[in-house]
Design a protein around this motif. Sequence first.
Motif, PDB file in Angstrom:
ATOM      1  N   ASN A   1     -90.945  33.789  -9.289  1.00 40.59           N
ATOM      2  CA  ASN A   1     -90.156  32.782  -8.685  1.00 40.59           C
ATOM      3  C   ASN A   1     -90.768  31.259  -8.297  1.00 40.59           C
TER       4      ASN A   1
ATOM      5  N   TYR B   1     -89.430  28.123  -9.985  1.00 43.58           N
ATOM      6  CA  TYR B   1     -88.867  27.147  -8.937  1.00 43.58           C
ATOM      7  C   TYR B   1     -89.984  25.806  -8.576  1.00 43.58           C
TER       8      TYR B   1
ATOM      9  N   ASP C   1     -96.896  28.107  -2.729  1.00 42.33           N
ATOM     10  CA  ASP C   1     -96.610  27.286  -3.922  1.00 42.33           C
ATOM     11  C   ASP C   1     -96.487  25.964  -3.069  1.00 42.33           C
TER      12      ASP C   1
ATOM     13  N   ARG D   1     -78.405  33.218  -4.571  1.00 44.66           N
ATOM     14  CA  ARG D   1     -79.318  32.240  -4.911  1.00 44.66           C
ATOM     15  C   ARG D   1     -78.969  30.881  -4.146  1.00 44.66           C
TER      16      ARG D   1
END
Length: 535
Positions: free
Chosen positions: A431, A435, A459, A478
């Motif tokens: 992920n 993203y 992140d 989502r």
Amino acid sequence: MPACIIAGIAARLLAHEQSLLSHATELAAREQLEGVAEQAALAVETVQDELLRSLENMSTAGVEKNLQTLERSNPLVRNVFSINADGRVLLPDDALPLTGEQSGFLLRYKALFSDSIAWETRVTDDAEQVVRPSASRRLLSVMKRAKEYDVIGPAASTVGGWIPWYWENRLGMLGWVQLSADGVRHGVELEMVTLLAELLPVLPDGLPANRRMALIDGAGRTVHQTGGLSPAEDIEPALRVPVGSALPHWEVVLYTPNGTFGRTGSGYALLSGMLVVVLFVSLFGSGILLLREAHRNRREAQQKTTFVSNVSHELKTPLTTIRMYADLLAEGRVSEPEKSKRYLETIGSESRRLTRLVNNVLDFSRLEQNSKKYNRCSFDLCEILEETIQLQRLRIQAVGMELTTAWPDIPVPVVSDPDAIRQVLINLIDNAVKYAASGKALHVGMVRTGNDYSISVADCGAGIAPRHHARIFERFYRVDDSLTAESQGCGLGLSIARRMMEDLGGSLSLLPVKGGGACFTVLIPGECNEKNSDS
Ligand code: ADP
């Protein structure tokens, strides 16, 4: 709308039931009142019959003396009198000094004594003509009289009767007989106070607290009453039944709260209103629940369709790449060794992506069917972290992210499923790569928190808006933004990761981060908590 209609029908049915009930209650009360009125009339008739018979049985010789004896001995007799055919009063003899009572008596009945028509209308040879009772009461009365006649013998055929007489709004009663053909009438005035004492037991005891029954005289005065309802609550009697000719203009009446039967208006309205509201709310509530359920089912159906098309797309893309590069290499159309190496690496990374995807789909289906098996064993958590990071390092660096790690140098033994932990970490790193590559940094760390161990994957990307925090862990969910639209995915990674961690007694959560980025925390139970999670 249907709920309103049903609630309306329920209200009408309730109102109808209530009116039936109060009608039945009123009928029962009327019957009771008529019974009381009949008993009162019967009590008066009995007294009258007995007195009339005493008069009839008097011998004509010395009748005036006999009358005076009767007056003294019978408490039901207030005054006695004799009057000749011309209306002249022989007894009490006004030639002698009269007592106050006697003067009053003569005054009360002066008009009657001078009126021969009033007497004649009541003349029959049967005392029964005085009252006009109902059929049942008359039968009782006749039966009673017949029984007594059996004992004392039938009276001679005489003329006589009873005359009700109102004086100054008070009822009086005069009983008389004509014993011989000389036209002289002998009679008694009834002592009303003693008569009323005879009537007292007629009104029933033990009426409900919200009822009151009363005997009312011709001037509307209450003579006697029973029941718990306080007189202050009276408005108008709910029911009135006349006693009949035995006591002309007298009535037996029943008082109820508000002068109605059944529940009082406000109490009934409150109860039925509450029932209708409860009915309405439950119907409306069930309608909303059904709608929500239908909405949920439709959304799930849509999500499943999207999921199938997303999975197909995700499978198709790496397969196409793999097939294309494999064909090029197989046909020997790539001469440069550098290029061949790159193609082979791409085939390798795409097939690993495919493996990850297939693993996720398989795990999802096992978790949905509750058939996912975990292989719990003791292992070094640091070793698993090291291994996983080494395998993912190239991918992370390939998207331009700088990777930093931090965990203890010493072994950290835990009891859990190492494959599951590995897959959770891969999903989180996957992920971050998809993203948060724009944030250029990824940190994976592990610390001990109490008895547990917590792994963080943080992140510096665009992060996740707080309103999506709870929902990103739902299956197929989502975030609907441009960032997500650019990346492939089917909304399963986080839901699978959280479910597996919970099955293993730990947890997966998203921590709020200041200054952007996303920080996921995986909690793994330490040795003390392992037994609790070992299910
Ligand atoms: P998928 O990645 O297949 O869409 P996931 O369950 O793994 O499904 O993730 C759910 C959603 O959470 C993603 O679609 C994405 O919008 C959001 N998300 C997950 N991780 C991150 C992240 N590190 N940064 C920003 N958004 C993220």
